[in-house]
Design a protein around this motif. Structure first.
Motif, PDB file in Angstrom:
ATOM      1  N   GLN A   9       1.685 -33.500  23.830  1.00  0.00           N
ATOM      2  CA  GLN A   9       1.110 -33.951  25.245  1.00  0.00           C
ATOM      3  C   GLN A   9       2.143 -34.169  26.233  1.00  0.00           C
ATOM      4  N   GLN A  10       3.220 -34.799  25.705  1.00  0.00           N
ATOM      5  CA  GLN A  10       4.297 -35.034  26.320  1.00  0.00           C
ATOM      6  C   GLN A  10       5.264 -33.978  26.748  1.00  0.00           C
ATOM      7  N   ILE A  11       5.364 -32.979  25.962  1.00  0.00           N
ATOM      8  CA  ILE A  11       5.942 -31.606  26.387  1.00  0.00           C
ATOM      9  C   ILE A  11       5.232 -30.957  27.433  1.00  0.00           C
ATOM     10  N   LEU A  12       3.854 -31.041  27.310  1.00  0.00           N
ATOM     11  CA  LEU A  12       3.208 -30.232  28.249  1.00  0.00           C
ATOM     12  C   LEU A  12       3.243 -31.063  29.700  1.00  0.00           C
ATOM     13  N   GLN A  13       3.216 -32.229  29.702  1.00  0.00           N
ATOM     14  CA  GLN A  13       3.610 -33.030  31.075  1.00  0.00           C
ATOM     15  C   GLN A  13       4.906 -32.697  31.688  1.00  0.00           C
ATOM     16  N   LEU A  14       5.932 -32.903  30.590  1.00  0.00           N
ATOM     17  CA  LEU A  14       7.251 -32.518  30.967  1.00  0.00           C
ATOM     18  C   LEU A  14       7.450 -30.950  31.584  1.00  0.00           C
ATOM     19  N   LEU A  15       6.765 -30.197  31.197  1.00  0.00           N
ATOM     20  CA  LEU A  15       6.961 -28.529  31.388  1.00  0.00           C
ATOM     21  C   LEU A  15       6.309 -28.520  32.953  1.00  0.00           C
ATOM     22  N   LEU A  16       5.021 -29.143  32.997  1.00  0.00           N
ATOM     23  CA  LEU A  16       4.173 -29.179  34.277  1.00  0.00           C
ATOM     24  C   LEU A  16       5.094 -29.844  35.434  1.00  0.00           C
ATOM     25  N   GLU A  17       5.676 -30.876  35.133  1.00  0.00           N
ATOM     26  CA  GLU A  17       6.507 -31.907  35.970  1.00  0.00           C
ATOM     27  C   GLU A  17       7.737 -30.934  36.613  1.00  0.00           C
TER      28      GLU A  17
END
Length: 245
Positions: free
Chosen positions: A183-191
């Motif tokens: 979830q953290q990686i997805l949020q970072l990637l999207l940001e």
């Protein structure tokens, strides 16, 4: 302002021969993906989503049809031309990170620039800025085996973005991580991709990613069924993308 089409897939056909059997993986697929879009391809293992990503990157070739990125027909290129195009215009994030173990974190991130023989101070500064953005500024001189899985994927994201590609392709980028880290990686990637206005195309089997997407397609029996993520539920609830004109 009219959306800018950055990826155009036209009449794409792909089959694989397995013994005496010829398996149809993608059946005359057509779709446009616009600049800045987060487009998710959802499907079970073997459905063809990774095959489609490979054709978008030029790693694999279709039996028929075309793939255009920023107006350039990559399916008409030679292998060498595709490699050079991919190096300059496409960023790729893999499920298993694909970091080079003998290179430091910073060296892994600057690798796309090294392949372009671009060793300018400005590019090194961009790599260090990205390293800071992914929360690993203090690990520049570490080697991949000293990092956790989540940290390695952060490095892989920075490496995929460092040369400012037109399109970012992600193949199950959270598939090898625990739920919280994923979830953290997805949020970072999207940001990072939203900030830069990049187009992100992701293949996944994880339906929990769907709410974050602008559009979602399910690949089923060689066809693409596409919907706005808010309306997406099943193949029956989506619209098959067909050729126009």
């Amino acid at each position: 302002m009219e959306p800018v089409v950055i990826v155009r897939i036209q009449d794409l056909l792909k089959t694989y021969t397995e013994g005496d059997y010829r398996r149809l993986v993608l059946n005359c697929v057509n779709i446009d993906i616009v600049q800045g879009e987060f487009f998710v391809m959802l499907g079970k293992s073997g459905s063809g989503k990774s095959t489609l990503l490979n054709m978008l990157s030029g790693i694999d070739s279709p039996d028929d049809g075309r793939v255009l990125i920023d107006g350039v027909d990559i399916t008409a290129m030679s292998d060498t031309e595709q490699t050079l195009f991919r190096r300059d215009y496409v960023g790729i994030i893999f499920q298993f990170f694909n970091l080079i173990p003998t290179l430091t974190v910073l060296e892994n991130i600057t690798l796309p620039q090294e392949l372009r023989r671009d060793r300018s101070k400005e590019n090194e500064m961009r790599a260090r800025e990205l390293l800071e953005r992914v929360g690993l500024a203090d690990r520049a001189d570490s080697f991949p085996d000293k990092l956790s899985g989540g940290e390695q994927q952060r490095v892989a994201i920075a490496r995929a973005l460092v040369h400012e590609p037109k399109v970012l392709l992600a193949d199950e980028p959270t598939g090898n991580l625990d739920e919280d880290t994923g979830q953290q990686i997805l949020q970072l990637l999207l940001e990072l991709t939203r900030e830069a206005g990049k187009t992100l195309i992701m293949a996944t089997h994880n339906p929990e990613i769907v709410p974050f997407a602008d559009r979602v397609c399910r690949i089923h029996e060689g066809r693409l069924y596409v919907s706005d993520s808010r309306a997406f539920d099943s193949v029956a609830g989506a619209v098959e993308v067909v050729a126009e004109g």
